[in-house]
Enzyme design. Structure first.
Site, mmCIF file in Angstrom:
data_model
loop_
_atom_site.group_PDB
_atom_site.id
_atom_site.type_symbol
_atom_site.label_atom_id
_atom_site.label_comp_id
_atom_site.label_asym_id
_atom_site.label_seq_id
_atom_site.Cartn_x
_atom_site.Cartn_y
_atom_site.Cartn_z
ATOM 1 N N GLU A 75 0.523 -1.199 -0.169
ATOM 2 C CA GLU A 75 0.205 0.238 0.195
ATOM 3 C C GLU A 75 0.286 1.219 -0.010
ATOM 4 O OE1 GLU A 75 -3.602 -1.205 2.581
ATOM 5 O OE2 GLU A 75 -2.240 -0.399 3.201
ATOM 6 N N SER A 108 -3.872 2.228 0.871
ATOM 7 C CA SER A 108 -4.759 1.964 1.458
ATOM 8 C C SER A 108 -5.990 3.381 1.390
ATOM 9 C CB SER A 108 -3.589 2.746 2.513
ATOM 10 O OG SER A 108 -4.882 3.081 3.994
#
Length: 552
Positions: free
Chosen positions: A442, A468
């Site tokens: 992420e 994210s």
């Protein structure tokens, strides 16, 4: 009972003696054995309180006549793992979690399972295990964190990541950052926005695998412990009626979950996790289903980071039952799907309604007429790419600019914080996909730095990695095929023009096909970034992000 394999008959006297060594009575051994899968650890605020939740679950099991026996799984905190080598292990942990539950449940033949989960990869890893094992199962999460308070407003994890960029840009002092650091995450629970953990907990409820409230009852509420006890009691009814995960997680149920995802404006990571869970349940869930439903289902919620509301606000507004009831009113859900309540979706939503029409907007006044996620295609992403459309500023829905090419997240982040990215640029981060990363890490740090520096209104970011759920802006991830597999992202050069048209679902590299063919002929696959250990094995077997990054 399945557990008779390890406890019944003359030949199982040695096995019973081992149970008795742990203090179990004959009566407890004779009852159905319920496996309690607990992801407690002292590294993640979403999991630090799960011992308490587990005790409530076990109390519910005992009240209903079962014997609960607890075992653990690993659980990565994505926020703590962010922006260093640790993030390469986060997505890869999903498969380890599923495999470890399978190992424990096959080595010790439980009659049923209760999964206690909360954070990003733990939820889908456990759902994959539930679908694979197909034992009567129910999920109870640890619940969402409450929002913090800073200078009179609600804040959550995305705010502190963005504040780093604000300090770099001179918009916040280091003392103010320290003050925010102390209050942004006020206690236990999964971080308070519609990030990946809360998205997946809400979708577990939408799938039918968690009781109403599973996704939104706050972690610190006594109602969370009551819900845990109810889950413990419910498992005994599911066992008696032989209701199993694959009876619940049907093709129609997955479509319901995707529809709810679109209404919530959830994390792009659902496009990895739902297909992977569906695969274990024997259901095909390609990206085209997300694309189809994103065009049909309106976005009814704008939760952090896309808007000012947090999960506690969603709960007070009626929670997932209210969202599903509203979608059902327009025929956008299949109300006949079975759930762990023993009733259908329609039964669970009967009489539910929106209690705050700004947090959950009615169908007549949505935040957007289409869903919060969009699937983009084009010569840069032949197999698709994913963007959280609901968190993109209007001026960035259509954008064209020069590529600024980086071979890793770390290089790109350094360029951003050093002020080397200019308005209009398209930041390209490649070789961060499932194979190339490896682990498809992420990228909250670069997206938050862009937002904190005010560049989310003029700079796009494209990657074969992922984002994210706390990311916002024109952040386009999961570009497939990935660069390490020879995908078109590997052919982009500094200064190439890239055209993004999110409403039209287009992602194009504006380079002549002949030039691309020449570059393709010259391209050579890079050496693996990690050549030993688990990630090296993972990289050899992982598939495209467009397929959920499952292992083959």
């Amino acid at each position: 009972m399945r557990s008779d394999l390890m406890k019944a008959g003359l030949a199982r006297a040695p096995h019973r003696s081992l149970f008795k060594a742990m203090g179990l009575t004959d009566e407890e051994v004779a009852r159905p054995i319920i496996g309690i899968v607990n992801s407690f650890n002292e590294l993640a605020p979403g999991h630090v309180h799960l011992r308490t939740v587990a005790e409530a679950v076990k109390a519910g099991v005992r009240m209903a006549g079962g014997t609960p026996l607890e075992f653990s799984t690993i659980g990565v905190c994505d926020g703590i793992a962010m922006n260093h080598t640790g993030m390469k292990y986060s997505l890869a942990s999903r498969e380890l979690i599923a495999d470890s539950v399978e190992v424990m449940a096959m080595a010790h033949p439980f009659d049923a399972l209760i999964f206690i989960t909360n954070c990003d990869k733990i939820v889908p890893g456990m759902l994959m295990a539930a679908a694979r094992l197909n034992l009567p199962s129910i999920f109870i999460s640890g619940g969402p964190m409450l929002a913090g308070r800073y200078k009179g407003r609600d804040v959550s994890l995305s705010n502190i990541f963005e504040a780093v960029g604000m300090v770099r840009a001179g918009k916040m002092t280091e003392d103010e950052l320290a003050e925010l650091e102390d209050c942004v995450c006020p206690g236990c629970g999964s971080c308070a926005g519609m990030y990946t953990a809360n998205t997946m907990n809400c979708l577990t409820e939408a799938l039918g695998m968690g009781l109403p409230g599973q996704g939104t009852v706050p972690a610190v509420s006594a109602a969370r412990l009551r819900l845990a006890k109810q889950a413990g009691m419910r498992i005994m009814d599911l066992l008696e009626k032989n209701i199993r995960p694959r009876d619940i997680m049907t093709a129609a149920a997955f479509r319901n979950a995707v529809a709810v995802d679109m209404a919530l404006g959830g994390s792009t990571n659902t496009c990895l996790h739902l297909p992977a869970i569906a695969r274990e349940a024997g259901v095909d869930l390609p990206l085209k289903v997300f694309d189809e439903l994103s065009r049909q289902v309106p976005q009814l919620c704008k939760l952090s980071p896309a808007g000012p509301h947090h999960i506690q606000d969603l709960h007070e507004a009626g929670g997932i039952p209210a969202v599903m009831a509203e979608l059902g009113r327009a025929g956008l859900l299949d109300g006949s799907c079975l759930t762990v309540t023993g009733r259908t979706v329609a039964d669970n939503c009967a009489g539910k309604g929106i209690l705050n029409k700004e947090v959950i907007r009615p169908l007549e006044n949505p935040y957007s007429p289409d869903g919060g996620l969009a699937i983009l295609y084009g010569n840069l992403a032949p197999e698709g790419a994913v963007v959280k459309k609901g968190a993109v500023l209007p001026e960035m829905l259509v954008h064209k600019g020069p590529a600024r090419v980086f071979e890793s997240e770390e290089e790109a982040f350094q360029a951003i914080i050093e002020g080397r990215i200019r308005p209009g640029d398209v930041v390209v981060i490649r070789y961060e996909g499932p194979k190339g990363g490896p682990g498809m890490q992420e990228m909250l740090s670069p997206t938050s730095a862009l937002a904190g520096m005010g560049l989310d209104a003029s700079v796009a970011l494209i990657t074969d990695g992922r984002f994210s759920g706390a990311s916002r802006g024109a952040s386009i991830g999961h570009v497939s095929p990935e660069a390490a597999a020879g995908g078109p992202l590997a052919l982009v050069k500094e200064g190439d023009l890239i055209a993004i048209d999110i409403p039209a679902r287009k992602l194009e590299l504006l380079v002549e096909e002949g030039e691309l063919a020449r570059r393709r002929a010259e391209w050579q696959a890079p050496a693996p970034k990690i050549s030993t250990g688990y990630l090296a094995r993972y990289a050899r077997h992982v598939t495209s992000g467009a397929r959920g990054a499952v292992l083959e």
